[in-house]
Design a protein around this motif. Structure first.
Motif, mmCIF file in Angstrom:
data_model
loop_
_atom_site.group_PDB
_atom_site.id
_atom_site.type_symbol
_atom_site.label_atom_id
_atom_site.label_comp_id
_atom_site.label_asym_id
_atom_site.label_seq_id
_atom_site.Cartn_x
_atom_site.Cartn_y
_atom_site.Cartn_z
ATOM 1 N N SER A 128 0.837 -1.197 0.000
ATOM 2 C CA SER A 128 0.000 0.000 0.000
ATOM 3 C C SER A 128 0.872 1.247 0.000
ATOM 4 O O SER A 128 2.104 1.186 0.051
ATOM 5 C CB SER A 128 -0.937 0.010 1.212
ATOM 6 N N THR A 129 0.200 2.392 -0.044
ATOM 7 C CA THR A 129 0.877 3.698 -0.053
ATOM 8 C C THR A 129 0.931 4.260 1.356
ATOM 9 O O THR A 129 -0.017 4.120 2.128
ATOM 10 C CB THR A 129 0.135 4.670 -0.981
ATOM 11 N N LEU A 130 2.032 4.867 1.676
ATOM 12 C CA LEU A 130 2.170 5.523 2.969
ATOM 13 C C LEU A 130 1.183 6.687 3.060
ATOM 14 O O LEU A 130 1.132 7.536 2.171
ATOM 15 C CB LEU A 130 3.598 6.016 3.146
ATOM 16 N N LYS A 131 0.401 6.733 4.141
ATOM 17 C CA LYS A 131 -0.604 7.779 4.313
ATOM 18 C C LYS A 131 -0.416 8.458 5.657
ATOM 19 O O LYS A 131 -0.054 7.825 6.645
ATOM 20 C CB LYS A 131 -2.026 7.195 4.243
ATOM 21 N N CYS A 132 -0.708 9.775 5.682
ATOM 22 C CA CYS A 132 -0.638 10.524 6.924
ATOM 23 C C CYS A 132 -1.745 11.573 6.943
ATOM 24 O O CYS A 132 -2.126 12.101 5.890
ATOM 25 C CB CYS A 132 0.736 11.166 7.122
ATOM 26 N N TRP A 133 -2.254 11.888 8.119
ATOM 27 C CA TRP A 133 -3.319 12.868 8.277
ATOM 28 C C TRP A 133 -3.296 13.403 9.706
ATOM 29 O O TRP A 133 -2.557 12.905 10.565
ATOM 30 C CB TRP A 133 -4.677 12.227 7.965
ATOM 31 N N ALA A 134 -4.120 14.431 9.913
ATOM 32 C CA ALA A 134 -4.183 15.095 11.227
ATOM 33 C C ALA A 134 -5.605 15.043 11.747
ATOM 34 O O ALA A 134 -6.568 15.136 10.990
ATOM 35 C CB ALA A 134 -3.716 16.541 11.120
ATOM 36 N N GLU A 135 -5.748 14.905 13.050
ATOM 37 C CA GLU A 135 -7.036 14.906 13.725
ATOM 38 C C GLU A 135 -6.939 15.722 15.001
ATOM 39 O O GLU A 135 -5.851 16.053 15.476
ATOM 40 C CB GLU A 135 -7.493 13.474 14.054
ATOM 41 N N THR A 136 -8.118 16.043 15.532
ATOM 42 C CA THR A 136 -8.199 16.754 16.799
ATOM 43 C C THR A 136 -8.433 15.745 17.915
ATOM 44 O O THR A 136 -9.238 14.811 17.764
ATOM 45 C CB THR A 136 -9.345 17.782 16.776
ATOM 46 N N SER A 137 -7.752 15.914 19.015
ATOM 47 C CA SER A 137 -7.916 14.984 20.136
ATOM 48 C C SER A 137 -9.323 15.101 20.708
ATOM 49 O O SER A 137 -10.077 16.028 20.415
ATOM 50 C CB SER A 137 -6.881 15.277 21.218
ATOM 51 N N SER A 138 -9.682 14.141 21.533
ATOM 52 C CA SER A 138 -11.024 14.127 22.111
ATOM 53 C C SER A 138 -11.288 15.361 22.968
ATOM 54 O O SER A 138 -12.435 15.817 23.066
ATOM 55 C CB SER A 138 -11.209 12.860 22.942
ATOM 56 N N SER A 139 -10.265 15.915 23.564
ATOM 57 C CA SER A 139 -10.446 17.124 24.370
ATOM 58 C C SER A 139 -10.607 18.371 23.515
ATOM 59 O O SER A 139 -11.087 19.395 23.995
ATOM 60 C CB SER A 139 -9.246 17.303 25.308
ATOM 61 N N GLY A 140 -10.210 18.295 22.237
ATOM 62 C CA GLY A 140 -10.343 19.425 21.339
ATOM 63 C C GLY A 140 -9.232 20.441 21.435
ATOM 64 O O GLY A 140 -9.277 21.473 20.744
ATOM 65 N N LEU A 141 -8.221 20.200 22.249
ATOM 66 C CA LEU A 141 -7.155 21.180 22.460
ATOM 67 C C LEU A 141 -5.807 20.726 21.932
ATOM 68 O O LEU A 141 -4.866 21.520 21.904
ATOM 69 C CB LEU A 141 -7.025 21.485 23.962
ATOM 70 N N MET A 142 -5.689 19.464 21.503
ATOM 71 C CA MET A 142 -4.404 18.947 21.062
ATOM 72 C C MET A 142 -4.501 18.404 19.643
ATOM 73 O O MET A 142 -5.565 17.985 19.193
ATOM 74 C CB MET A 142 -3.910 17.850 22.019
ATOM 75 N N LEU A 143 -3.364 18.418 18.962
ATOM 76 C CA LEU A 143 -3.261 17.934 17.584
ATOM 77 C C LEU A 143 -2.672 16.527 17.578
ATOM 78 O O LEU A 143 -1.670 16.256 18.241
ATOM 79 C CB LEU A 143 -2.383 18.869 16.762
ATOM 80 N N GLN A 144 -3.299 15.633 16.818
ATOM 81 C CA GLN A 144 -2.805 14.273 16.666
ATOM 82 C C GLN A 144 -2.413 14.034 15.213
ATOM 83 O O GLN A 144 -3.227 14.243 14.305
ATOM 84 C CB GLN A 144 -3.869 13.249 17.098
ATOM 85 N N LEU A 145 -1.167 13.586 15.024
ATOM 86 C CA LEU A 145 -0.635 13.281 13.703
ATOM 87 C C LEU A 145 -0.596 11.769 13.526
ATOM 88 O O LEU A 145 0.035 11.059 14.326
ATOM 89 C CB LEU A 145 0.765 13.879 13.537
ATOM 90 N N PHE A 146 -1.255 11.287 12.470
ATOM 91 C CA PHE A 146 -1.323 9.844 12.195
ATOM 92 C C PHE A 146 -0.503 9.539 10.944
ATOM 93 O O PHE A 146 -0.593 10.246 9.939
ATOM 94 C CB PHE A 146 -2.769 9.412 11.963
ATOM 95 N N CYS A 147 0.272 8.434 11.021
ATOM 96 C CA CYS A 147 1.041 7.945 9.880
ATOM 97 C C CYS A 147 0.849 6.428 9.811
ATOM 98 O O CYS A 147 1.067 5.732 10.806
ATOM 99 C CB CYS A 147 2.524 8.288 10.027
ATOM 100 N N SER A 148 0.437 5.930 8.628
ATOM 101 C CA SER A 148 0.106 4.514 8.496
ATOM 102 C C SER A 148 0.671 3.974 7.186
ATOM 103 O O SER A 148 0.584 4.623 6.133
ATOM 104 C CB SER A 148 -1.421 4.320 8.538
ATOM 105 N N TRP A 149 1.236 2.750 7.288
ATOM 106 C CA TRP A 149 1.780 2.051 6.116
ATOM 107 C C TRP A 149 1.517 0.557 6.300
ATOM 108 O O TRP A 149 2.412 -0.222 6.624
ATOM 109 C CB TRP A 149 3.267 2.332 5.980
ATOM 110 N N PRO A 150 0.271 0.103 6.081
ATOM 111 C CA PRO A 150 -0.091 -1.281 6.377
ATOM 112 C C PRO A 150 0.288 -2.244 5.257
ATOM 113 O O PRO A 150 0.603 -1.851 4.143
ATOM 114 C CB PRO A 150 -1.621 -1.199 6.515
ATOM 115 N N GLY A 151 0.235 -3.544 5.610
ATOM 116 C CA GLY A 151 0.417 -4.604 4.619
ATOM 117 C C GLY A 151 1.804 -5.192 4.546
ATOM 118 O O GLY A 151 2.064 -6.037 3.688
ATOM 119 N N GLY A 152 2.734 -4.808 5.403
ATOM 120 C CA GLY A 152 4.104 -5.321 5.331
ATOM 121 C C GLY A 152 4.433 -6.270 6.462
ATOM 122 O O GLY A 152 3.793 -6.285 7.510
ATOM 123 N N TYR A 153 5.458 -7.082 6.195
ATOM 124 C CA TYR A 153 5.976 -7.974 7.231
ATOM 125 C C TYR A 153 7.493 -8.046 7.096
ATOM 126 O O TYR A 153 8.002 -8.294 5.996
ATOM 127 C CB TYR A 153 5.389 -9.380 7.106
#
Length: 488
Positions: A128-153
């Protein structure tokens, strides 16, 4: 006898023997880990092999199993994917997942065996392709950065970076989480800024290239519909759209900047679909619901607000408006009709006389006097009518039972008597007598309605006044006779 420091000689000798045994075991059985790629090839080295070794044998799994996987002296059922290199190392081609495991090589030298263990891991890089995105934490005050690269071993290695530096050891990182193929960094919003860029880099044991992706955080941006109008008692919906913002902002509604958020319930309904939020106000009230509402969008980067104004009006009396329009239309029609009748009094409703009765009364179809002729020459036309026509009614014998009184104009022979009347009397006229004693104005008796063909002139034939022509001929005859008499 004791040694310096109080150590007994027996204890010292025992410790020396244990150290030498451990050293021999370490030299005789070394280990290493190697990775191979599915479909590729790998070379497993048999290290510390002496040139005087008489035989090298490779085993997969248990080094005491039989038969061995491969031997330099004995020919076992061959597998074309396996071969020896330099009479010691093992090459495997077209690697498969089932080839993974522990391999052991033994060398036979002067009746002594030396072993070397190798652990082979057959890796599968992520497809697959390396993907990254940003979300807001549950409290609404912090930034969460996600990076995912599934399918490898085995699982890939993922790192977040900002301006060339790893975020993992940064002071503004609150937490760092790794789970299989995803890496999450939670950052404090106090260090964030509009259009700041974060980069995620991935690596895998069998991939030489390191793919990367980036996230650019942005302040929210809003747009709304034009100001809305609501009639008292009706429902109205206010709309607010989020056009930009990374991560996605939270949308909320306020009655005013200093007022708390509007909670859905009662007369207020709030619905959000994607980046669009709608506030519905039921049963509008002019005293409490009019004014400007605030649409607020907030994410860890910042806050944006926009005003959406609402005007509440009393409902309009539609019945009154329709009645007023109808009344004005009727008054306009009556005014126009009055002007037409004032300037052209000879117009009347059509259908007063049938064409047959009109032609029968006069005995012949003569030229019809149009209303335009009466306007251009009112005096002459009135005089001609007064001289040439009189009013009679058909006899009761010739009238049908259902027929009404009908006026018929016929020639009059009292030309001399009518000539003495003035031009104004000819226009106005006195009254025409009816058989039954009733009377009607001359203007109404002179104007007759249109016929079936829809033409603008009346269909009652008016006979031309020939009295003046007869008198003219008679006068010219007398003058001619007078001249002849004087000549004689």
């Amino acid at each position: 006898m004791g040694l310096r420091g109080g150590t007994p000689p027996a204890r010292l000798f025992l410790a020396l023997c244990v150290w030498r045994l451990a050293l021999r075991r370490g030299a005789a059985g070394t280990e290493e880990v190697v990775f191979g790629k599915v479909g590729g090839s790998i070379l497993l080295l048999c290290r510390n092999v002496s040139k005087e070794a008489t035989e090298v044998v490779w085993f997969q799994g248990d080094p005491h199993s039989f038969p061995p996987l491969f031997s330099s002296r004995v020919a076992f059922p061959p597998d074309v994917r396996f071969s020896l290199v330099d009479n010691s190392s093992l090459r495997i081609t077209e690697l498969r997942l089932q080839d993974e495991g522990n391999y052991t090589c033994k060398e036979v030298l002067n009746k002594t065996d030396h072993e070397h263990r190798v652990q082979l891991l057959v890796a599968n890089p992520p497809q697959s392709t390396l993907k990254c995105w940003a979300e807001t934490s549950s409290s609404g005050l912090m930034l969460q950065l996600f990076c995912s690269w599934p399918g490898g071993y085995p699982h890939p290695t993922l790192r977040w970076r900002e301006e060339g530096r790893d975020l993992e050891n940064s002071s503004w990182v609150i937490s760092s989480t790794r789970s299989s193929d995803t890496h999450v960094e939670t950052l404090n919003s106090s260090h964030l800024a509009h259009r700041k860029v974060f980069k995620c880099v991935g690596s895998h044991v069998v991939e030489q290239e390191e793919p990367a992706c980036s996230v650019e955080i942005k302040l929210p941006s809003l747009e709304s519909d034009p100001p809305q109008t609501c009639f008292v008692g009706d429902n109205v919906t206010l709309t607010c759209r989020l056009t930009e913002g990374v991560p996605a902002a939270r949308l909320s509604w306020l009655r005013g900047i200093t007022q708390p958020e509007i909670q859905p319930g009662g007369r207020f309904l709030i619905a959000q679909e994607g980046n669009v939020s709608r506030l519905t106000i039921q049963n509008c009230s002019q005293g409490t619901d009019g004014g400007c509402y605030v649409c607020k969008a907030q994410n860890p980067v910042g806050l944006r607000e926009m005003f959406v104004c609402l005007t509440v009006k009393q409902p309009t009396n539609i019945v009154g408006v329709v009645g007023a329009v109808a009344t004005l239309s009727l008054m306009a029609v009556l005014t126009i009709s009055g002007l037409i009748l004032y300037y052209n009094p000879l117009l009347c409703l059509r259908g007063g006389l049938s064409p047959g009765v009109a032609r029968g009364a006069g005995g012949r179809g003569e030229h019809l006097a149009s209303p335009l002729d009466t306007q251009r020459h009112p005096v002459a036309w009135g005089k001609a009518v007064q001289e040439s026509f009189s009013l009679v009614l058909p006899s009761p014998k010739t009238r049908s039972r259902d027929a009404g009184d009908v006026l018929v104009l016929v020639d009059s022979e009292d030309d001399d008597e009518e000539e003495e009347k003035g031009e104004e009397d000819a226009v106005s006229g006195s009254k025409y007598e009816l058989v039954n004693g009733s009377s009607a104005p001359a203007a109404y008796l002179s104007c007759l309605a249109g016929g079936d063909d829809g033409e603008q002139h009346g269909e009652v034939p008016l006979r031309k006044a020939r009295g003046e022509e007869a008198r003219g001929e008679e006068a010219r005859g007398e003058e001619a006779r007078g001249e002849e008499a004087r000549g004689t």
